[in-house]
Scaffold this motif. Structure first.
Motif, mmCIF file in Angstrom:
data_model
loop_
_atom_site.group_PDB
_atom_site.id
_atom_site.type_symbol
_atom_site.label_atom_id
_atom_site.label_comp_id
_atom_site.label_asym_id
_atom_site.label_seq_id
_atom_site.Cartn_x
_atom_site.Cartn_y
_atom_site.Cartn_z
ATOM 1 N N PRO A 226 7.151 16.040 -6.818
ATOM 2 C CA PRO A 226 7.175 14.726 -7.453
ATOM 3 C C PRO A 226 7.075 13.560 -6.465
ATOM 4 O O PRO A 226 7.296 12.422 -6.838
ATOM 5 N N ILE A 227 6.762 13.838 -5.192
ATOM 6 C CA ILE A 227 6.776 12.797 -4.161
ATOM 7 C C ILE A 227 5.842 11.621 -4.481
ATOM 8 O O ILE A 227 6.245 10.461 -4.317
ATOM 9 N N PRO A 228 4.589 11.824 -4.947
ATOM 10 C CA PRO A 228 3.749 10.658 -5.267
ATOM 11 C C PRO A 228 4.398 9.722 -6.286
ATOM 12 O O PRO A 228 4.354 8.495 -6.124
ATOM 13 N N LEU A 229 5.020 10.279 -7.305
ATOM 14 C CA LEU A 229 5.680 9.450 -8.322
ATOM 15 C C LEU A 229 6.878 8.718 -7.721
ATOM 16 O O LEU A 229 7.087 7.531 -7.999
ATOM 17 N N ILE A 230 7.645 9.383 -6.885
ATOM 18 C CA ILE A 230 8.806 8.744 -6.234
ATOM 19 C C ILE A 230 8.347 7.587 -5.358
ATOM 20 O O ILE A 230 8.924 6.494 -5.401
ATOM 21 N N LEU A 231 7.288 7.793 -4.570
ATOM 22 C CA LEU A 231 6.782 6.725 -3.702
ATOM 23 C C LEU A 231 6.256 5.552 -4.531
ATOM 24 O O LEU A 231 6.478 4.386 -4.185
ATOM 25 N N GLN B 49 0.851 -1.182 0.000
ATOM 26 C CA GLN B 49 0.000 0.000 0.000
ATOM 27 C C GLN B 49 0.892 1.239 0.000
ATOM 28 O O GLN B 49 1.862 1.311 0.750
ATOM 29 N N VAL B 50 0.547 2.193 -0.860
ATOM 30 C CA VAL B 50 1.275 3.458 -0.946
ATOM 31 C C VAL B 50 0.274 4.576 -0.694
ATOM 32 O O VAL B 50 -0.675 4.745 -1.454
ATOM 33 N N ASP B 51 0.462 5.322 0.393
ATOM 34 C CA ASP B 51 -0.426 6.429 0.722
ATOM 35 C C ASP B 51 0.246 7.730 0.289
ATOM 36 O O ASP B 51 1.291 8.104 0.813
ATOM 37 N N GLU C 69 2.809 -9.025 -7.875
ATOM 38 C CA GLU C 69 2.272 -8.376 -6.687
ATOM 39 C C GLU C 69 1.371 -7.206 -7.069
ATOM 40 O O GLU C 69 1.551 -6.591 -8.117
ATOM 41 N N ILE C 70 0.427 -6.918 -6.195
ATOM 42 C CA ILE C 70 -0.515 -5.824 -6.428
ATOM 43 C C ILE C 70 -0.138 -4.651 -5.533
ATOM 44 O O ILE C 70 0.027 -4.805 -4.321
ATOM 45 N N ILE C 71 -0.017 -3.480 -6.143
ATOM 46 C CA ILE C 71 0.300 -2.253 -5.419
ATOM 47 C C ILE C 71 -0.952 -1.384 -5.397
ATOM 48 O O ILE C 71 -1.535 -1.099 -6.447
ATOM 49 N N GLU C 72 -1.351 -0.969 -4.212
ATOM 50 C CA GLU C 72 -2.519 -0.105 -4.060
ATOM 51 C C GLU C 72 -2.047 1.305 -3.721
ATOM 52 O O GLU C 72 -1.269 1.497 -2.795
ATOM 53 N N ILE C 73 -2.524 2.281 -4.481
ATOM 54 C CA ILE C 73 -2.199 3.678 -4.226
ATOM 55 C C ILE C 73 -3.450 4.340 -3.669
ATOM 56 O O ILE C 73 -4.518 4.277 -4.278
ATOM 57 N N ARG D 108 7.184 4.706 -7.667
ATOM 58 C CA ARG D 108 8.311 4.008 -8.310
ATOM 59 C C ARG D 108 9.096 3.170 -7.308
ATOM 60 O O ARG D 108 9.576 2.088 -7.644
ATOM 61 N N ARG D 109 9.231 3.657 -6.081
ATOM 62 C CA ARG D 109 9.919 2.883 -5.036
ATOM 63 C C ARG D 109 9.163 1.580 -4.766
ATOM 64 O O ARG D 109 9.763 0.514 -4.648
ATOM 65 N N ALA D 110 7.836 1.669 -4.701
ATOM 66 C CA ALA D 110 7.024 0.476 -4.464
ATOM 67 C C ALA D 110 7.153 -0.508 -5.611
ATOM 68 O O ALA D 110 7.273 -1.720 -5.399
#
Length: 64
Positions: A24-29, A15-17, A41-45, A31-33
């Motif tokens: 650019p923080i949302p994109l950085i978070l 999960q990425v909140d 794997e499933i990533i939830e934003i 891409r890190r995920a």
């Protein structure tokens, strides 16, 4: 493409909140995920994207 209003239940692996973050923080978070995720794997934003550029950047990153 899945609409944000669709009711879909699934188990997420990461999960990425991004609430309250500005570009650019949302994109950085995101891409890190993706970098840390294993294949399949499933990533939830979650959160809000007040800046259209962040939304567009994440959508472009998903497609690549």
């Amino acid at each position: 493409m899945i609409s944000p209003t669709q009711d879909i239940s699934f188990k997420t692996d990461t999960q990425v909140d991004i609430t309250g973050h500005e570009c650019p923080i949302p994109l950085i978070l995101f891409r890190r995920a993706v970098t840390n995720a294993h294949k399949g794997e499933i990533i939830e934003i979650t959160g809000t994207l007040d800046q259209e550029s962040s939304r567009e950047d994440i959508l472009i990153a998903i497609q690549n």
